[in-house]
Design a protein around this motif. Structure first.
Motif, PDB file in Angstrom:
ATOM      1  N   TRP A 105     -49.436 -31.878 -35.268  1.00  0.00           N
ATOM      2  CA  TRP A 105     -49.751 -32.101 -36.678  1.00  0.00           C
ATOM      3  C   TRP A 105     -48.615 -31.629 -37.585  1.00  0.00           C
ATOM      4  CZ3 TRP A 105     -55.487 -30.007 -36.639  1.00  0.00           C
ATOM      5  CH2 TRP A 105     -56.244 -30.843 -35.822  1.00  0.00           C
ATOM      6  N   MET A 106     -47.736 -30.794 -37.045  1.00  0.00           N
ATOM      7  CA  MET A 106     -46.589 -30.333 -37.829  1.00  0.00           C
ATOM      8  C   MET A 106     -45.395 -31.277 -37.708  1.00  0.00           C
ATOM      9  SD  MET A 106     -46.636 -26.178 -37.360  1.00  0.00           S
ATOM     10  CE  MET A 106     -46.786 -26.128 -35.576  1.00  0.00           C
ATOM     11  N   PHE A 107     -45.238 -31.908 -36.546  1.00  0.00           N
ATOM     12  CA  PHE A 107     -44.042 -32.714 -36.296  1.00  0.00           C
ATOM     13  C   PHE A 107     -44.245 -34.214 -36.512  1.00  0.00           C
ATOM     14  CE2 PHE A 107     -42.667 -28.903 -33.995  1.00  0.00           C
ATOM     15  CZ  PHE A 107     -41.337 -28.842 -34.371  1.00  0.00           C
ATOM     16  N   VAL A 108     -45.374 -34.747 -36.085  1.00  0.00           N
ATOM     17  CA  VAL A 108     -45.580 -36.196 -36.134  1.00  0.00           C
ATOM     18  C   VAL A 108     -45.481 -36.771 -37.550  1.00  0.00           C
ATOM     19  CG1 VAL A 108     -47.256 -38.040 -35.699  1.00  0.00           C
ATOM     20  CG2 VAL A 108     -46.881 -36.265 -33.977  1.00  0.00           C
ATOM     21  N   PRO A 109     -45.951 -36.080 -38.604  1.00  0.00           N
ATOM     22  CA  PRO A 109     -45.792 -36.658 -39.949  1.00  0.00           C
ATOM     23  C   PRO A 109     -44.352 -36.986 -40.318  1.00  0.00           C
ATOM     24  CG  PRO A 109     -47.381 -34.876 -40.027  1.00  0.00           C
ATOM     25  CD  PRO A 109     -46.785 -34.857 -38.649  1.00  0.00           C
ATOM     26  N   PHE A 110     -43.384 -36.290 -39.708  1.00  0.00           N
ATOM     27  CA  PHE A 110     -41.979 -36.567 -40.012  1.00  0.00           C
ATOM     28  C   PHE A 110     -41.569 -37.981 -39.589  1.00  0.00           C
ATOM     29  CE2 PHE A 110     -41.566 -31.843 -39.933  1.00  0.00           C
ATOM     30  CZ  PHE A 110     -41.063 -31.694 -41.215  1.00  0.00           C
ATOM     31  N   VAL A 111     -42.301 -38.568 -38.652  1.00  0.00           N
ATOM     32  CA  VAL A 111     -41.992 -39.935 -38.218  1.00  0.00           C
ATOM     33  C   VAL A 111     -42.066 -40.903 -39.394  1.00  0.00           C
ATOM     34  CG1 VAL A 111     -42.770 -41.845 -36.755  1.00  0.00           C
ATOM     35  CG2 VAL A 111     -42.768 -39.513 -35.855  1.00  0.00           C
ATOM     36  N   PHE A 112     -42.942 -40.600 -40.340  1.00  0.00           N
ATOM     37  CA  PHE A 112     -43.171 -41.510 -41.470  1.00  0.00           C
ATOM     38  C   PHE A 112     -42.468 -41.047 -42.744  1.00  0.00           C
ATOM     39  CE2 PHE A 112     -46.861 -41.301 -38.647  1.00  0.00           C
ATOM     40  CZ  PHE A 112     -46.906 -42.609 -38.199  1.00  0.00           C
ATOM     41  N   ALA A 113     -41.498 -40.150 -42.589  1.00  0.00           N
ATOM     42  CA  ALA A 113     -40.830 -39.574 -43.760  1.00  0.00           C
ATOM     43  C   ALA A 113     -39.759 -40.490 -44.333  1.00  0.00           C
ATOM     44  CB  ALA A 113     -40.220 -38.222 -43.402  1.00  0.00           C
ATOM     45  N   SER A 114     -39.971 -41.776 -44.237  1.00  0.00           N
ATOM     46  CA  SER A 114     -39.037 -42.742 -44.815  1.00  0.00           C
ATOM     47  C   SER A 114     -39.773 -44.055 -45.025  1.00  0.00           C
ATOM     48  CB  SER A 114     -37.831 -42.958 -43.896  1.00  0.00           C
ATOM     49  OG  SER A 114     -37.004 -43.993 -44.395  1.00  0.00           O
ATOM     50  N   SER A 115     -39.348 -44.787 -46.020  1.00  0.00           N
ATOM     51  CA  SER A 115     -39.920 -46.115 -46.261  1.00  0.00           C
ATOM     52  C   SER A 115     -39.118 -47.196 -45.551  1.00  0.00           C
ATOM     53  CB  SER A 115     -39.958 -46.405 -47.766  1.00  0.00           C
ATOM     54  OG  SER A 115     -38.655 -46.277 -48.327  1.00  0.00           O
ATOM     55  N   ASN A 116     -38.056 -46.771 -44.853  1.00  0.00           N
ATOM     56  CA  ASN A 116     -37.214 -47.706 -44.113  1.00  0.00           C
ATOM     57  C   ASN A 116     -37.665 -47.757 -42.658  1.00  0.00           C
ATOM     58  OD1 ASN A 116     -34.672 -48.231 -42.305  1.00  0.00           O
ATOM     59  ND2 ASN A 116     -34.175 -49.106 -44.304  1.00  0.00           N
ATOM     60  N   THR A 117     -37.968 -48.937 -42.165  1.00  0.00           N
ATOM     61  CA  THR A 117     -38.515 -49.088 -40.815  1.00  0.00           C
ATOM     62  C   THR A 117     -37.545 -48.604 -39.749  1.00  0.00           C
ATOM     63  OG1 THR A 117     -39.724 -51.043 -41.579  1.00  0.00           O
ATOM     64  CG2 THR A 117     -39.594 -50.695 -39.209  1.00  0.00           C
ATOM     65  N   THR A 119     -35.240 -46.317 -40.063  1.00  0.00           N
ATOM     66  CA  THR A 119     -35.212 -44.853 -40.103  1.00  0.00           C
ATOM     67  C   THR A 119     -36.435 -44.279 -39.407  1.00  0.00           C
ATOM     68  OG1 THR A 119     -34.018 -44.924 -42.209  1.00  0.00           O
ATOM     69  CG2 THR A 119     -35.061 -42.844 -41.612  1.00  0.00           C
ATOM     70  N   ASN A 120     -37.589 -44.906 -39.627  1.00  0.00           N
ATOM     71  CA  ASN A 120     -38.810 -44.475 -38.936  1.00  0.00           C
ATOM     72  C   ASN A 120     -38.644 -44.574 -37.420  1.00  0.00           C
ATOM     73  OD1 ASN A 120     -40.663 -46.097 -41.528  1.00  0.00           O
ATOM     74  ND2 ASN A 120     -40.353 -43.906 -41.290  1.00  0.00           N
ATOM     75  N   TYR A 121     -37.945 -45.613 -36.994  1.00  0.00           N
ATOM     76  CA  TYR A 121     -37.696 -45.809 -35.562  1.00  0.00           C
ATOM     77  C   TYR A 121     -36.900 -44.636 -34.991  1.00  0.00           C
ATOM     78  CZ  TYR A 121     -35.612 -47.863 -31.350  1.00  0.00           C
ATOM     79  OH  TYR A 121     -35.189 -48.099 -30.065  1.00  0.00           O
ATOM     80  N   TYR A 122     -35.861 -44.222 -35.703  1.00  0.00           N
ATOM     81  CA  TYR A 122     -35.048 -43.100 -35.232  1.00  0.00           C
ATOM     82  C   TYR A 122     -35.812 -41.779 -35.327  1.00  0.00           C
ATOM     83  CZ  TYR A 122     -31.053 -46.269 -35.210  1.00  0.00           C
ATOM     84  OH  TYR A 122     -30.197 -47.307 -34.935  1.00  0.00           O
ATOM     85  N   LEU A 123     -36.601 -41.623 -36.372  1.00  0.00           N
ATOM     86  CA  LEU A 123     -37.404 -40.409 -36.512  1.00  0.00           C
ATOM     87  C   LEU A 123     -38.423 -40.298 -35.381  1.00  0.00           C
ATOM     88  CD1 LEU A 123     -38.036 -40.400 -40.377  1.00  0.00           C
ATOM     89  CD2 LEU A 123     -36.632 -38.778 -39.086  1.00  0.00           C
ATOM     90  N   LEU A 124     -38.991 -41.433 -34.991  1.00  0.00           N
ATOM     91  CA  LEU A 124     -39.940 -41.428 -33.878  1.00  0.00           C
ATOM     92  C   LEU A 124     -39.273 -40.917 -32.607  1.00  0.00           C
ATOM     93  CD1 LEU A 124     -42.638 -43.948 -32.932  1.00  0.00           C
ATOM     94  CD2 LEU A 124     -40.850 -43.535 -31.243  1.00  0.00           C
ATOM     95  N   GLY A 242     -48.183 -41.304 -29.333  1.00  0.00           N
ATOM     96  CA  GLY A 242     -47.618 -42.445 -30.047  1.00  0.00           C
ATOM     97  C   GLY A 242     -46.120 -42.563 -29.849  1.00  0.00           C
ATOM     98  N   CYS A 243     -45.446 -41.419 -29.745  1.00  0.00           N
ATOM     99  CA  CYS A 243     -43.993 -41.437 -29.540  1.00  0.00           C
ATOM    100  C   CYS A 243     -43.637 -42.020 -28.183  1.00  0.00           C
ATOM    101  CB  CYS A 243     -43.432 -40.017 -29.665  1.00  0.00           C
ATOM    102  SG  CYS A 243     -43.673 -39.273 -31.292  1.00  0.00           S
TER     103      CYS A 243
END
Length: 267
Positions: A105-117, A119-124, A242-243
């Motif tokens: 719950w602390m780390f997974v929200p960072f996956v969505f810390a961008s509106s760019n798809t 960037t989300n891919y790299y964050l995942l 999900g990752c």
């Protein structure tokens, strides 16, 4: 679902109604405590209820922001992650629950810390690597601490973990099963060794995504047996799945780049 389990077992800030907290040797934690937050939570049931409500509702707010492709998705994601960190730390100093339970719950929200798809891919994939390192490091710790070389390790852990149950006078099949495992050191060590291998195998994911489906199975087995045998609930870690599930998806925009390169070379 995880929050519902906590609420059912009375494990929320509001239900716990703490009267003291245990300070830890943690710089960031002590900075948080210096704000007086812990004392405020102890003295105010309304504040504890509000903290629980925010913790419960933030994932829904984040999911809605992602679904609607809202401009504030970055803010919501970062706020969710930071609030969850603070909530998890405060919860861990008020109760017997470890902060590790809240890791996903602390780390997974960072996956969505961008509106760019993209960037989300790299964050995942960054969060995926963090997850793999956490699991693999637990296997390394078993080697470093010598537990994997101790045939009585799991027997001792079970004895310490379930001491109150084992000392109970009431006959219970689970306590009898635990007593059997504790007495049968060969069987208990075999189970411990299998758990070690389930953790160690996560090193594969650092080099390839090909076997992420295998890691999913290993992870689920670990969660189930840890809950059944140790009565430790690590199911809040399931968002990390999900990752692994989406790790083999192609990078957004990669097809476009390939087509452009093909056109350039063709011309």
């Amino acid at each position: 679902m995880s929050f519902a389990w906590f609420a059912w077992h009375g494990l929320t800030l509001f239900q716990q109604a703490p009267v003291f907290f245990l300070n830890k040797l943690d710089i960031s934690g002590n900075v948080l405590l210096s704000t007086g937050m812990a004392k405020c939570l102890i003295s105010s049931g309304a504040l504890r209820f509000t903290a629980d409500a925010i913790f419960f509702l933030l994932p829904f707010a984040l999911a809605l922001s992602v679904f609607l492709q809202s401009r504030i998705v970055t803010f919501v994601a970062l706020f969710t992650a930071i609030f969850n960190m603070a909530y998890a730390y405060v919860f861990s100093i008020f109760t017997f629950m470890s902060i590790e339970v809240f890791t996903a719950w602390m780390f997974v929200p960072f996956v969505f810390a961008s509106s760019n798809t993209r960037t989300n891919y790299y964050l995942l994939h960054i969060v995926r690597i963090v997850f793999l390192l956490i699991f693999f490091s637990t296997a390394l710790w078993k080697i470093r601490a010598g537990g994997v070389f101790n045939a009585e390790q799991l027997s001792a852990i079970l004895l310490r973990q379930h001491a109150s149950l084992l000392l109970s006078d009431e006959p219970y099949w689970f306590s009898q099963f635990l007593a059997f495992l504790i007495g049968n050191k060969t069987l208990s060590y075999t189970i411990y060794l299998l758990a070690f291998l389930l953790e160690f195998v996560f090193v594969i994911g650092l080099f390839t995504r090909r076997y992420d489906r295998l890691l999913i199975v290993s992870f689920v087995l670990f969660l189930v047996f840890d809950y059944l045998l140790m009565e430790i609930n690590y199911f809040p870690w399931t968002p990390f799945l999900g990752c692994l599930i989406f790790s083999r998806c192609k990078e957004p925009g990669s097809e476009v780049r390939i087509e452009k390169q093909f056109v350039v070379h063709s011309s």
